[in-house]
Design a protein around this motif. Structure first.
Motif, short mmCIF file in Angstrom:
data_model
loop_
_atom_site.label_atom_id
_atom_site.label_comp_id
_atom_site.label_asym_id
_atom_site.label_seq_id
_atom_site.Cartn_x
_atom_site.Cartn_y
_atom_site.Cartn_z
N GLY A 126 12.48 -60.95 -49.75
CA GLY A 126 12.52 -61.76 -48.55
C GLY A 126 12.63 -63.24 -48.85
N PRO A 127 12.29 -64.08 -47.88
CA PRO A 127 12.43 -65.53 -48.04
C PRO A 127 11.31 -66.17 -48.85
N GLY A 128 10.28 -65.39 -49.20
CA GLY A 128 9.15 -65.97 -49.92
C GLY A 128 8.12 -66.55 -48.98
N PHE A 129 7.00 -66.97 -49.54
CA PHE A 129 5.93 -67.57 -48.74
C PHE A 129 6.26 -69.02 -48.41
N SER A 130 5.93 -69.42 -47.21
CA SER A 130 5.99 -70.84 -46.89
C SER A 130 4.80 -71.51 -47.56
N GLU A 131 4.82 -72.84 -47.64
CA GLU A 131 3.68 -73.56 -48.23
C GLU A 131 2.40 -73.28 -47.44
N ARG A 132 2.56 -73.18 -46.14
CA ARG A 132 1.40 -72.91 -45.27
C ARG A 132 0.86 -71.50 -45.53
#
Length: 206
Positions: A126-132
């Motif tokens: 997927g797109p990966g984790f956001s910083e948040r």
């Protein structure tokens, strides 16, 4: 709402009762998830075939998902001392999230012993984790998705189950893309603990 649905029958208002039923189902699921997330955890370690356990979780999700889940196991993992049901639940929580964000892309589960710990690593496409998300991933009720889509208890619940085993979970993004969630558990081989029967070695977490 079910009684109301029977009374209304197939009318223009029947869709409204369907929405009420669905909302009630979601609330019921949330209450059950909350109860599970705060209930004490009793760990009962037994000799477990970890590759078989991981494969069965992957197979269950594979059947209802467009994502292909591949399992790779390295090393002697056929008799690891752990609580199979709690590990199954923790891995399922992590894997469900990976499959959901992969959008039909492949998901890889890599299981191996690293020093004195078993690592169960789930890599999605997927797109990966956001910083948040990296900062708040294990916080109960946190979710990067639209409001009402998820309870935000999945990873928080997985962490509790893993922590009860004396383990931990680490999240990061793969430089090549996708999210990586690694579950680390103490590596206790059954052969090294012949005196530890299934009803011993428990750890209770409130």
């Amino acid at each position: 709402s079910r009684i109301l649905a029977r009374c209304l029958g197939d009318t223009e208002l029947s869709a409204t009762t369907d929405e009420i039923n669905e909302a009630a189902r979601r609330v019921s699921g949330l209450v059950e998830a909350l109860s599970t997330s705060v209930a004490p955890i009793d760990i009962e370690r037994v000799a477990t075939d970890l590759p078989e356990l991981i494969s069965s979780v992957a197979s269950d999700l594979d059947q209802g998902s467009s994502s292909a889940v591949a399992v790779r196991c390295v090393g002697t993992l056929s008799r690891v001392m752990l609580d199979p049901e709690h590990v199954r639940m923790a891995v399922r929580e992590v894997l469900e999230t990976a499959v959901r964000f992969s959008g039909g892309g492949p998901v890889i589960i890599d299981v191996r012993v690293i020093e004195d710990r078993v690592r169960i690593q789930v890599v999605d496409s997927g797109p990966g984790f956001s910083e948040r998300a990296l900062e708040h991933a294990f916080q109960p009720f946190f979710s990067d998705q639209d409001a009402g889509r998820r309870t935000g208890l999945g990873l928080a619940r997985a962490l509790r189950l893993v922590d009860a085993h004396g383990g931990t979970i680490v999240t990061r993004n793969d430089p090549r893309g996708g999210a990586v969630v690694s579950i680390f558990l103490p590596f206790l081989a059954a052969a090294a603990h012949p005196d530890r029967l299934p009803d011993r070695g428990s750890r209770r977490v409130a």
